[in-house]
Design an enzyme around this catalytic site. Structure first.
Site, PDB file in Angstrom:
ATOM      1  N   CYS A   1       0.716  -1.085  -0.102  1.00 48.48           N
ATOM      2  CA  CYS A   1       0.125   0.176   0.089  1.00 48.48           C
ATOM      3  C   CYS A   1       0.793   1.318   0.202  1.00 48.48           C
ATOM      4  CB  CYS A   1      -1.171   0.025   0.980  1.00 48.48           C
ATOM      5  SG  CYS A   1      -0.457  -0.156   2.857  1.00 48.48           S
TER       6      CYS A   1
ATOM      7  N   ASP B   1      -7.670   5.144  -1.734  1.00 46.93           N
ATOM      8  CA  ASP B   1      -7.300   3.860  -1.011  1.00 46.93           C
ATOM      9  C   ASP B   1      -6.496   3.044  -1.818  1.00 46.93           C
ATOM     10  OD1 ASP B   1      -7.088   1.566   0.677  1.00 46.93           O
ATOM     11  OD2 ASP B   1      -8.945   1.770   1.392  1.00 46.93           O
TER      12      ASP B   1
ATOM     13  N   HIS C   1      -5.482   0.070  -1.345  1.00 41.36           N
ATOM     14  CA  HIS C   1      -5.762  -1.377  -0.911  1.00 41.36           C
ATOM     15  C   HIS C   1      -6.756  -2.025  -2.066  1.00 41.36           C
ATOM     16  CE1 HIS C   1      -4.494   0.472   2.928  1.00 41.36           C
ATOM     17  NE2 HIS C   1      -3.680  -0.661   2.962  1.00 41.36           N
TER      18      HIS C   1
END
Length: 197
Positions: free
Chosen positions: A28, A153, A155
């Site tokens: 990440c 994000d 992820h």
């Protein structure tokens, strides 16, 4: 309240985007770094290409930040390493905003808002706890002190469909309480626009 967001274009880097790197569960911060670097490339602040995960790892070894065994590993990096790589590969300095506890992030919302409101704002890498995120903007109400954070994000795993990405909250405004773990520390890597560019 007021809203200030990233100034310019960028590419959304996220998990499993490269055919040669399976980074789900550890990549990440690398992906956030790549999003920051893409902003530098697309807004003409650097001529090099966005570094790959292996290039990022090799840079950290070259800088004596990591041992040679780091290259090819699935070891995490944080905001400090992101700053090192942006400085070395991109020639861009960064400022780290260190917040010892997630419960205190809201107290720094004005400072983060002002970074984006300056008109010179790149995306910001957030590292803390066991996760990294990319910050694209801040909504701030000076009267109440309330804020929301526009989070991209890293992820996410999936195709490049904005309707899915935004519709499922992978790019969304978040309250501090739903984003930051109360007793974890956070570092915000804030790239500084190169002077004279």
């Amino acid at each position: 309240g007021e809203e200030a967001v990233v100034d310019g274009s960028y590419v959304y880097y996220h998990y499993m985007q490269d055919a040669f790197v399976s980074d789900k569960g550890w990549g990440c911060a690398y992906r956030s770094l790549q999003t920051l670097a893409s902003w530098l490339v697309l807004n003409n602040y650097m001529t090099a290409s966005v570094p790959t995960i292996p290039e990022i790892q090799k840079t950290l070894v070259k800088l004596d930040d990591k041992p040679a065994s780091f290259v090819g590993s699935s070891k995490w990096i944080g905001a400090t390493e992101v700053c090192y790589v942006l400085d070395d590969l991109c020639g861009v300095s960064c400022r780290i905003l260190h917040v010892p506890f997630g419960r205190d992030v809201l107290g720094h919302a004005r400072e983060l808002f002002e970074y984006f409101a300056s008109g010179a704002a790149a995306p910001v890498m957030i590292g803390g706890g066991v996760l990294a995120y990319t910050l694209l903007g801040v909504r701030f109400d000076a009267r109440s002190g309330e804020a929301r954070f526009l989070i991209l994000d890293p992820h996410y795993v999936g195709g490049e469909d904005p309707a899915v990405i935004c519709g499922k909250g992978w790019c969304a405004w978040k309250k501090a309480a739903e984003l930051f773990v109360q007793d974890a520390f956070y570092n915000f890597c804030m790239p500084l626009r190169p002077i004279g560019v």
